[in-house]
Design a protein around this motif. Structure first.
Motif, PDB file in Angstrom:
ATOM      1  N   SER A 186     -43.777 102.653  89.284  1.00  0.00           N
ATOM      2  CA  SER A 186     -44.810 101.900  89.756  1.00  0.00           C
ATOM      3  C   SER A 186     -44.815 100.431  89.488  1.00  0.00           C
ATOM      4  CB  SER A 186     -46.042 102.523  88.947  1.00  0.00           C
ATOM      5  OG  SER A 186     -46.414 103.742  89.322  1.00  0.00           O
ATOM      6  N   GLU A 228     -51.402 108.983  82.755  1.00  0.00           N
ATOM      7  CA  GLU A 228     -52.733 109.041  82.613  1.00  0.00           C
ATOM      8  C   GLU A 228     -52.974 109.327  80.914  1.00  0.00           C
ATOM      9  OE1 GLU A 228     -55.177 111.637  85.232  1.00  0.00           O
ATOM     10  OE2 GLU A 228     -53.395 111.190  86.832  1.00  0.00           O
ATOM     11  N   GLY A 239     -42.479 114.275  86.717  1.00  0.00           N
ATOM     12  CA  GLY A 239     -41.842 113.219  86.270  1.00  0.00           C
ATOM     13  C   GLY A 239     -42.843 112.461  85.528  1.00  0.00           C
ATOM     14  N   ALA A 240     -42.496 110.965  85.444  1.00  0.00           N
ATOM     15  CA  ALA A 240     -43.154 110.098  84.464  1.00  0.00           C
ATOM     16  C   ALA A 240     -44.538 110.081  85.192  1.00  0.00           C
ATOM     17  CB  ALA A 240     -42.499 108.712  84.694  1.00  0.00           C
ATOM     18  N   ARG A 242     -48.891 109.404  93.861  1.00  0.00           N
ATOM     19  CA  ARG A 242     -49.585 108.321  94.369  1.00  0.00           C
ATOM     20  C   ARG A 242     -49.051 107.515  95.447  1.00  0.00           C
ATOM     21  NH1 ARG A 242     -52.094 106.193  88.945  1.00  0.00           N
ATOM     22  NH2 ARG A 242     -54.065 107.390  88.911  1.00  0.00           N
ATOM     23  N   GLU A 243     -47.897 107.283  95.277  1.00  0.00           N
ATOM     24  CA  GLU A 243     -47.051 106.717  96.400  1.00  0.00           C
ATOM     25  C   GLU A 243     -46.100 107.821  97.079  1.00  0.00           C
ATOM     26  OE1 GLU A 243     -45.366 102.587  94.701  1.00  0.00           O
ATOM     27  OE2 GLU A 243     -45.601 103.994  93.314  1.00  0.00           O
ATOM     28  N   LEU A 292     -38.779 110.842  92.964  1.00  0.00           N
ATOM     29  CA  LEU A 292     -37.796 111.764  93.545  1.00  0.00           C
ATOM     30  C   LEU A 292     -36.685 110.934  93.984  1.00  0.00           C
ATOM     31  CD1 LEU A 292     -40.000 114.229  95.471  1.00  0.00           C
ATOM     32  CD2 LEU A 292     -38.922 114.550  93.155  1.00  0.00           C
ATOM     33  N   SER A 344     -43.317 112.285  90.642  1.00  0.00           N
ATOM     34  CA  SER A 344     -42.138 111.579  90.159  1.00  0.00           C
ATOM     35  C   SER A 344     -41.943 110.883  91.735  1.00  0.00           C
ATOM     36  CB  SER A 344     -41.086 112.967  90.260  1.00  0.00           C
ATOM     37  OG  SER A 344     -39.757 112.425  90.560  1.00  0.00           O
ATOM     38  N   ILE A 354     -41.898 100.148  83.708  1.00  0.00           N
ATOM     39  CA  ILE A 354     -41.094  99.539  82.612  1.00  0.00           C
ATOM     40  C   ILE A 354     -39.898  98.759  83.254  1.00  0.00           C
ATOM     41  CG2 ILE A 354     -39.542 100.069  80.955  1.00  0.00           C
ATOM     42  CD1 ILE A 354     -41.186 102.565  80.356  1.00  0.00           C
ATOM     43  N   ILE A 405     -52.811 112.672  89.723  1.00  0.00           N
ATOM     44  CA  ILE A 405     -52.624 114.245  89.234  1.00  0.00           C
ATOM     45  C   ILE A 405     -53.802 114.893  88.522  1.00  0.00           C
ATOM     46  CG2 ILE A 405     -51.155 115.567  87.876  1.00  0.00           C
ATOM     47  CD1 ILE A 405     -48.790 113.383  88.361  1.00  0.00           C
ATOM     48  N   ASN A 433     -39.444 114.193  82.134  1.00  0.00           N
ATOM     49  CA  ASN A 433     -40.094 113.506  81.133  1.00  0.00           C
ATOM     50  C   ASN A 433     -39.371 113.937  79.727  1.00  0.00           C
ATOM     51  OD1 ASN A 433     -41.588 112.535  83.066  1.00  0.00           O
ATOM     52  ND2 ASN A 433     -43.372 113.718  82.454  1.00  0.00           N
TER      53      ASN A 433
HETATM   54  P1  NAD Z   1     -41.043 107.177  88.426  1.00  0.00           P
HETATM   55  O1  NAD Z   1     -41.262 106.169  87.559  1.00  0.00           O
HETATM   56  O2  NAD Z   1     -39.596 106.717  89.317  1.00  0.00           O
HETATM   57  O3  NAD Z   1     -42.006 107.607  89.546  1.00  0.00           O
HETATM   58  C1  NAD Z   1     -43.407 107.894  88.981  1.00  0.00           C
HETATM   59  C2  NAD Z   1     -44.030 108.286  90.001  1.00  0.00           C
HETATM   60  O4  NAD Z   1     -45.344 108.700  89.905  1.00  0.00           O
HETATM   61  C3  NAD Z   1     -44.271 106.998  91.030  1.00  0.00           C
HETATM   62  O5  NAD Z   1     -44.098 107.464  92.439  1.00  0.00           O
HETATM   63  C4  NAD Z   1     -45.908 106.839  90.949  1.00  0.00           C
HETATM   64  O6  NAD Z   1     -46.443 106.552  92.270  1.00  0.00           O
HETATM   65  C5  NAD Z   1     -46.476 108.034  90.691  1.00  0.00           C
HETATM   66  N1  NAD Z   1     -47.465 108.093  89.709  1.00  0.00           N
HETATM   67  C6  NAD Z   1     -47.949 107.553  88.537  1.00  0.00           C
HETATM   68  N2  NAD Z   1     -48.856 107.795  88.104  1.00  0.00           N
HETATM   69  C7  NAD Z   1     -49.437 108.689  88.688  1.00  0.00           C
HETATM   70  C8  NAD Z   1     -50.807 109.626  88.738  1.00  0.00           C
HETATM   71  N3  NAD Z   1     -51.575 109.494  87.480  1.00  0.00           N
HETATM   72  N4  NAD Z   1     -50.829 110.607  89.576  1.00  0.00           N
HETATM   73  C9  NAD Z   1     -50.155 110.801  90.721  1.00  0.00           C
HETATM   74  N5  NAD Z   1     -48.791 109.885  90.668  1.00  0.00           N
HETATM   75  C10 NAD Z   1     -48.545 108.949  89.795  1.00  0.00           C
HETATM   76  O7  NAD Z   1     -40.740 108.360  87.519  1.00  0.00           O
HETATM   77  P2  NAD Z   1     -39.626 109.710  87.699  1.00  0.00           P
HETATM   78  O8  NAD Z   1     -39.408 110.230  89.214  1.00  0.00           O
HETATM   79  O9  NAD Z   1     -40.009 110.616  86.630  1.00  0.00           O
HETATM   80  O10 NAD Z   1     -38.398 108.900  87.268  1.00  0.00           O
HETATM   81  C11 NAD Z   1     -38.241 107.966  86.067  1.00  0.00           C
HETATM   82  C12 NAD Z   1     -37.136 108.826  84.869  1.00  0.00           C
HETATM   83  O11 NAD Z   1     -37.909 108.045  83.880  1.00  0.00           O
HETATM   84  C13 NAD Z   1     -37.094 109.914  84.590  1.00  0.00           C
HETATM   85  O12 NAD Z   1     -36.043 110.439  84.700  1.00  0.00           O
HETATM   86  C14 NAD Z   1     -37.850 110.009  83.195  1.00  0.00           C
HETATM   87  O13 NAD Z   1     -36.805 110.594  82.373  1.00  0.00           O
HETATM   88  C15 NAD Z   1     -37.773 108.716  82.669  1.00  0.00           C
HETATM   89  N6  NAD Z   1     -39.383 108.246  82.172  1.00  0.00           N
HETATM   90  C16 NAD Z   1     -39.880 109.440  81.503  1.00  0.00           C
HETATM   91  C17 NAD Z   1     -41.263 108.901  81.014  1.00  0.00           C
HETATM   92  C18 NAD Z   1     -41.709 110.005  80.281  1.00  0.00           C
HETATM   93  O14 NAD Z   1     -41.354 110.950  79.523  1.00  0.00           O
HETATM   94  N7  NAD Z   1     -43.404 109.947  79.999  1.00  0.00           N
HETATM   95  C19 NAD Z   1     -41.783 107.445  81.253  1.00  0.00           C
HETATM   96  C20 NAD Z   1     -40.964 106.717  82.002  1.00  0.00           C
HETATM   97  C21 NAD Z   1     -39.839 107.030  82.450  1.00  0.00           C
END
Ligand code: NAD
Ligand code: ZN
Length: 251
Positions: free
Chosen positions: A39, A31, A25-26, A223-224, A199, A197, A43, A240, A104
């Motif tokens: 978080s 990083e 997930g995001a 992280r959470e 989740l 994620s 966004i 991660i 992602n």
């Molecule tokens: P989310 O934002 O709901 O959750 C991200 C989770 O990652 C959080 O619980 C946070 O605690 C954890 N986290 C953040 N950085 C971390 C790290 N370095 N190490 C460990 N944990 C870390 O993300 P989601 O569950 O993917 O859902 C969001 C939706 O938004 C997805 O469907 C995705 O399509 C989209 N999205 C994608 C991107 C991307 O492509 N990079 C960015 C933002 C949102």
């Protein structure tokens, strides 16, 4: 300090696995400088998403969607894979991981060297755009030049359909083929690793649950806390890059 015990436990699960699936997930891309949604400071604490029906219904919504996308273009264009992406790539290269299921849209798994066929994108890809009617592909930079000139939301040069980033918005149908592949890979796995994620977005978040019910071990690095933590065989609440990088032996 990274969680050494978490890395060691994760390394043991990986060593014991015959066929693992990675689900990202995001959080794996923060990083790399791409903020996640949920978080603190993510966004969505700043702006509500524009759903698919609104995009179809209104020129103003389409323009706003594109303005937001252009505002993030420098970030997406310059983002590079980080240690977490590299560790996942190593697991794929070693034959340990058969497929990466990702929510992602940033294309960073492919940028890390994983073949596109081994990355299952559940929510599409924002690094290019396509016509919603005929599928013709368009590049973001070209769309931006035209938008800067006339301020109109882009239309397909072939069929006049709406052009949108190749992502799945809320309210938009999930990509059927990707969902089926993710389902098959989940059922074939004996270890399912969730990386970054919250989740909470379904149906994507259903895959770790399915894996666990099907007898696979479930590891979550986030992280959470997540709602599936009580179900998991291993939970590591830490970054991660360090946790997986140490577990896999990749810098
Ligand atoms: P989310 O934002 O709901 O959750 C991200 C989770 O990652 C959080 O619980 C946070 O605690 C954890 N986290 C953040 N950085 C971390 C790290 N370095 N190490 C460990 N944990 C870390 O993300 P989601 O569950 O993917 O859902 C969001 C939706 O938004 C997805 O469907 C995705 O399509 C989209 N999205 C994608 C991107 C991307 O492509 N990079 C960015 C933002 C949102
Ligand atoms: Zn078209």
């Amino acid at each position: 300090m990274p969680d050494d015990r978490g890395s060691a436990a994760l390394a043991r699960l990986i060593a014991a696995a015959g066929r693992a699936v990675v689900f990202t997930g995001a959080g794996i891309s923060t990083e790399s400088g791409i903020p996640d949604f949920r978080s603190p400071g993510g966004i969505w604490t700043r702006m509500a998403p524009i759903d698919f029906d609104s995009f179809l219904a209104s020129e103003a919504a389409r323009q706003e969607t594109w303005r937001r996308r252009f505002a993030m273009e420098d970030m997406f264009r310059t983002a590079a894979p980080n240690r977490g992406h590299r560790a996942v790539e190593a697991l794929v290269r070693r034959g340990k991981v058969a497929a990466v299921i990702t929510q992602n849209i940033d294309g960073l798994h492919q940028a890390s060297g994983i073949a596109a066929e081994q990355v299952i994108e559940l929510h599409g890809n924002t690094t290019y755009a396509h016509c919603l009617d005929c599928g013709t592909r368009y590049e973001i930079a070209a769309i931006r030049v035209a938008f800067d000139q006339d301020g109109a939301a882009p239309r397909c040069l072939r069929c006049r359909g709406f052009v949108k980033t190749a992502t799945i918005s809320f309210g938009q149908a999930m990509p059927e083929a990707a969902m089926q592949r993710a389902h098959r890979e989940t059922l074939a796995a004996d270890l399912f690793i969730v990386l970054g994620s919250s989740l909470v977005v379904y149906p994507a978040a259903g895959f770790p649950e399915l894996a666990k019910r099907n007898g696979a071990a479930l590891a979550i690095v986030n992280r959470e806390p997540t709602g599936l933590d009580p179900l998991a065989d291993l939970v590591v609440h830490d970054g991660i890059g360090d946790v997986l990088g140490d577990a896999v032996g990749v810098n």
